[in-house]
Design a protein around this motif. Sequence first.
Motif, mmCIF file in Angstrom:
data_model
loop_
_atom_site.group_PDB
_atom_site.id
_atom_site.type_symbol
_atom_site.label_atom_id
_atom_site.label_comp_id
_atom_site.label_asym_id
_atom_site.label_seq_id
_atom_site.Cartn_x
_atom_site.Cartn_y
_atom_site.Cartn_z
ATOM 1 N N GLU A 135 40.655 29.336 81.540
ATOM 2 C CA GLU A 135 39.767 28.423 80.814
ATOM 3 C C GLU A 135 39.261 29.091 79.547
ATOM 4 O OE1 GLU A 135 35.473 26.094 81.336
ATOM 5 O OE2 GLU A 135 36.414 27.090 83.038
ATOM 6 N N SER A 136 39.298 28.350 78.458
ATOM 7 C CA SER A 136 38.763 28.864 77.199
ATOM 8 C C SER A 136 37.242 28.908 77.286
ATOM 9 C CB SER A 136 39.184 27.972 76.036
ATOM 10 O OG SER A 136 38.462 28.306 74.866
ATOM 11 N N PRO A 137 36.621 29.999 76.828
ATOM 12 C CA PRO A 137 35.159 30.062 76.840
ATOM 13 C C PRO A 137 34.528 29.347 75.653
ATOM 14 C CG PRO A 137 36.044 32.110 75.986
ATOM 15 C CD PRO A 137 37.231 31.261 76.383
ATOM 16 N N ALA A 138 35.340 28.761 74.773
ATOM 17 C CA ALA A 138 34.804 28.149 73.555
ATOM 18 C C ALA A 138 33.867 27.005 73.891
ATOM 19 C CB ALA A 138 35.941 27.639 72.683
ATOM 20 N N THR A 191 43.046 23.201 69.492
ATOM 21 C CA THR A 191 43.601 24.181 68.550
ATOM 22 C C THR A 191 42.483 24.939 67.833
ATOM 23 O OG1 THR A 191 43.840 22.446 66.862
ATOM 24 C CG2 THR A 191 45.792 22.988 68.185
ATOM 25 N N ALA A 192 41.385 24.236 67.522
ATOM 26 C CA ALA A 192 40.255 24.924 66.890
ATOM 27 C C ALA A 192 39.644 25.929 67.853
ATOM 28 C CB ALA A 192 39.211 23.903 66.432
ATOM 29 N N ALA A 193 39.475 25.535 69.119
ATOM 30 C CA ALA A 193 38.891 26.438 70.114
ATOM 31 C C ALA A 193 39.780 27.648 70.363
ATOM 32 C CB ALA A 193 38.651 25.690 71.420
ATOM 33 N N ASP A 194 41.097 27.441 70.350
ATOM 34 C CA ASP A 194 42.049 28.515 70.639
ATOM 35 C C ASP A 194 42.506 29.255 69.385
ATOM 36 O OD1 ASP A 194 41.764 27.570 73.178
ATOM 37 O OD2 ASP A 194 43.833 26.903 73.431
ATOM 38 N N ARG A 195 41.944 28.899 68.238
ATOM 39 C CA ARG A 195 42.245 29.551 66.966
ATOM 40 C C ARG A 195 43.727 29.434 66.610
ATOM 41 N NH1 ARG A 195 38.168 29.399 64.239
ATOM 42 N NH2 ARG A 195 38.857 31.136 62.926
ATOM 43 N N ILE A 196 44.289 28.260 66.845
ATOM 44 C CA ILE A 196 45.671 27.971 66.471
ATOM 45 C C ILE A 196 45.646 27.040 65.261
ATOM 46 C CG2 ILE A 196 47.848 26.915 67.198
ATOM 47 C CD1 ILE A 196 47.054 27.543 70.090
ATOM 48 N N PRO A 197 46.200 27.430 64.130
ATOM 49 C CA PRO A 197 46.211 26.526 62.978
ATOM 50 C C PRO A 197 46.924 25.219 63.317
ATOM 51 C CG PRO A 197 46.840 28.748 62.330
ATOM 52 C CD PRO A 197 46.807 28.732 63.833
ATOM 53 N N ALA A 198 46.371 24.114 62.848
ATOM 54 C CA ALA A 198 46.962 22.788 63.105
ATOM 55 C C ALA A 198 46.630 21.881 61.928
ATOM 56 C CB ALA A 198 46.421 22.190 64.400
ATOM 57 N N ARG A 199 47.592 21.055 61.539
ATOM 58 C CA ARG A 199 47.373 20.113 60.450
ATOM 59 C C ARG A 199 48.135 18.826 60.740
ATOM 60 N NH1 ARG A 199 45.377 19.691 55.402
ATOM 61 N NH2 ARG A 199 46.522 18.587 53.772
ATOM 62 N N LEU A 200 47.409 17.718 60.631
ATOM 63 C CA LEU A 200 47.987 16.397 60.840
ATOM 64 C C LEU A 200 48.783 15.981 59.610
ATOM 65 C CD1 LEU A 200 48.239 13.598 62.211
ATOM 66 C CD2 LEU A 200 45.948 13.074 61.333
ATOM 67 N N ILE A 201 49.999 15.497 59.847
ATOM 68 C CA ILE A 201 50.878 15.058 58.759
ATOM 69 C C ILE A 201 51.244 13.608 59.004
ATOM 70 C CG2 ILE A 201 53.088 15.418 57.606
ATOM 71 C CD1 ILE A 201 52.947 18.355 58.560
ATOM 72 N N LEU A 202 50.860 12.752 58.068
ATOM 73 C CA LEU A 202 51.190 11.338 58.161
ATOM 74 C C LEU A 202 52.247 10.944 57.133
ATOM 75 C CD1 LEU A 202 50.322 9.014 59.975
ATOM 76 C CD2 LEU A 202 48.628 8.366 58.269
ATOM 77 N N GLY A 203 52.504 11.815 56.174
ATOM 78 C CA GLY A 203 53.529 11.545 55.168
ATOM 79 C C GLY A 203 54.858 12.166 55.578
ATOM 80 N N PHE A 204 55.788 11.356 56.036
ATOM 81 C CA PHE A 204 57.111 11.843 56.425
ATOM 82 C C PHE A 204 58.102 10.691 56.352
ATOM 83 C CE2 PHE A 204 54.790 10.646 60.276
ATOM 84 C CZ PHE A 204 55.675 9.786 60.921
ATOM 85 N N VAL A 205 59.368 11.031 56.231
ATOM 86 C CA VAL A 205 60.429 10.020 56.217
ATOM 87 C C VAL A 205 60.646 9.564 57.658
ATOM 88 C CG1 VAL A 205 62.832 9.522 55.668
ATOM 89 C CG2 VAL A 205 61.502 11.061 54.191
#
Length: 508
Positions: free
Chosen positions: A50-53, A203-217
Motif C-alpha cells: 500500500e502506498s503511504p501517500a 501516478t501522482a502518489a507513486d511519482r510516475i510521470p503521466a500526461r493525458l493526450i487527446l490529440g491523436f490520429v
Amino acid sequence: MDARQYHERTKHSPASVQADRHFLDWAIQPLPFKIYRGLEPIPLPHGFAESPAPALPAIACPGTPRVASVPDLRALARLCHFTAGITRRRVYPDGREFAFRAAACTGALYHIDVYLVCGDLPGLGAGVYHFGPHDFALRRLRPGDYRAVVAEAAVGEPAAVDASAFLIFASTFWRNAWKYRARAYRHCFWDTGTMLANLLAVTAADRIPARLILGFVDETINRLLGLDAEREAAVSLVAIGHQPQDRLAPAPPLRALSLETVPLSSREVDYPAIRAAHAASSLATAEEVHRWRQKAWLRELPAPSGPVFPLRPLADPPATTLDRTILGRGSARHFARVALAFEQLSTLLIAATRGVPADFLPGEDQAGGLTHMYLIVNAVDGLPPGAYVYHRSRGALELLRQGAFRREAGFLALWQELGADASVNCYMLAELDPILQRLGDRGYRAAQLEAAIIGGKLYLAAYALGLGATGLTFFDDEVTRFFSPHAAGQSVMFLAAVGPRRARRRRA
C-alpha cells in the motif's frame, strides 16, 4: 452529425423523459468484460504494498516532474487495479455475482477497456496488451515495441516521444448503449474521466510521470489495437513514465489483427448517432492533430459581480491514504440531509479543480479550464444556501441567487431524491459554441472529458473526507436556465452530488 447536433439531439427534458417508452431487454444485456479467446493470460502480481501517500494531495496534484521513470510490472499492476480493477464483489440471493470496479461508471456497465503499449519493462516484454479485470491479467495482442506508432499518432507531443508506456482507453459503445442508447457517447468521456481521475491520482502518489493526450490520429490507434471503430474506439491516451531518448526505435510492421472475442450478447442494437458523433470528432491526419493541439486554451469567467466567499480549506485534512480511499469509494445511494462544513467544501473544490496534465490545456497547474463549476448549496455551515459559481483563479464562490433549492436540485437531476438530499450539487458547464469554433468537434470530447475528470476527483476527495458522492444525469436546458443569466449559452457536461452518507436501514 457534428458534435453540436449530437449534443442537442441527446438532451434530456421533462417531456422527453416522460414520453420515453424504452425498456431494458435483459435477454441481450451485454457482458461487462471484453474476453479474448485463445490468448494466454499474463497474470499481474497481487499483494502490492500500500502506498503511504495521503489521498488529498495526490488527488489535487496535477502532475509529477518528468524525471527518468520506468514502471515495472508491479507498478503497472497497481495502476490497472486502481484505475479499472475489481475492488469488491456482491453476491445476490439468486446466486448472481456482480463485480464493482475502482472507478464510477454510468449504470455500472463498464464499457471502457484499458490497453497497454510498452517497450521492454522490468518483468514484461515489449508489446501491445489488453487488461482483463475479470482475471486481473494482461493478454498480448502484438509482440514488439510499438511506442513509435503511438508517438507518431500523437504528432510531436513531447510526453509521447519519451514515454515508457501508454495506457489507452477505449469504449465498446454497445455495452453502454444497451441502457442509455444514443446518449451513451457522452458516457464514453464521463466514464473514461472518472477512471482517469483515479489513474492520475495514483501516478501522482507513486511519482510516475503521466500526461493525458487527446490529440491523436484515431484510425492509427484503433488499428494498432485491432479495434472495429464502428463498435469500439479509442477515446484517450495517457503517456506513462519518462525514458528520454533521441528517437524511438522503428516499430514492427503494423499488420491487421484478427482476434476472436466472446460475443457481448446474442444481438446488438445500432445507434448511428454514436458513430456519427465519433466520426465527426475524429482526427484523420497528422496535420489535423498538429493544428488542433496548437489551439489549447482556457475559458475564463468574468469578474464576480455578486457576493464573494473566499474558500477556507481544512488546515488539517484527514490523513487517509489514496489506496484506502479508492478501495472504499462507491456511488452513494442515500444522503443524510446534514450540512458540510465550509472548510470541507473548500477542500473538495480545490482538490477537484487544481488542474489536469493534458495536451488540450496550457500548463499543468492552471486555475481554469474549458469548463466552469456551478453549485446548488443545500446545506453548508458558513455558506448561505443558494446558487453559486466557482471562480477557480480567485479561489472563491460567487453567490448568484440565495434561497432554498432542494426541490429544484432534485428536479434538475431527473426528479432523483439524491439531488435534493445532497449537501451540494456540482454542475460542470461549458461554453460549447466558442469551444467548438476553436477546437472543432474534438473540443466536445475535451470538454466532456475535463468535466468528468473533475467529477472523478470530487468522488475521491469526498471519500477521503469521509463523505459520499455520486454522479447523476440531468435535464440539460433546465440546468442552464436555473443558473442563468450567468450561465446563458452554456451546456451541462457533468453533475456530481456530494454530502454525508445515510446508512441504509436494515430490514428486521
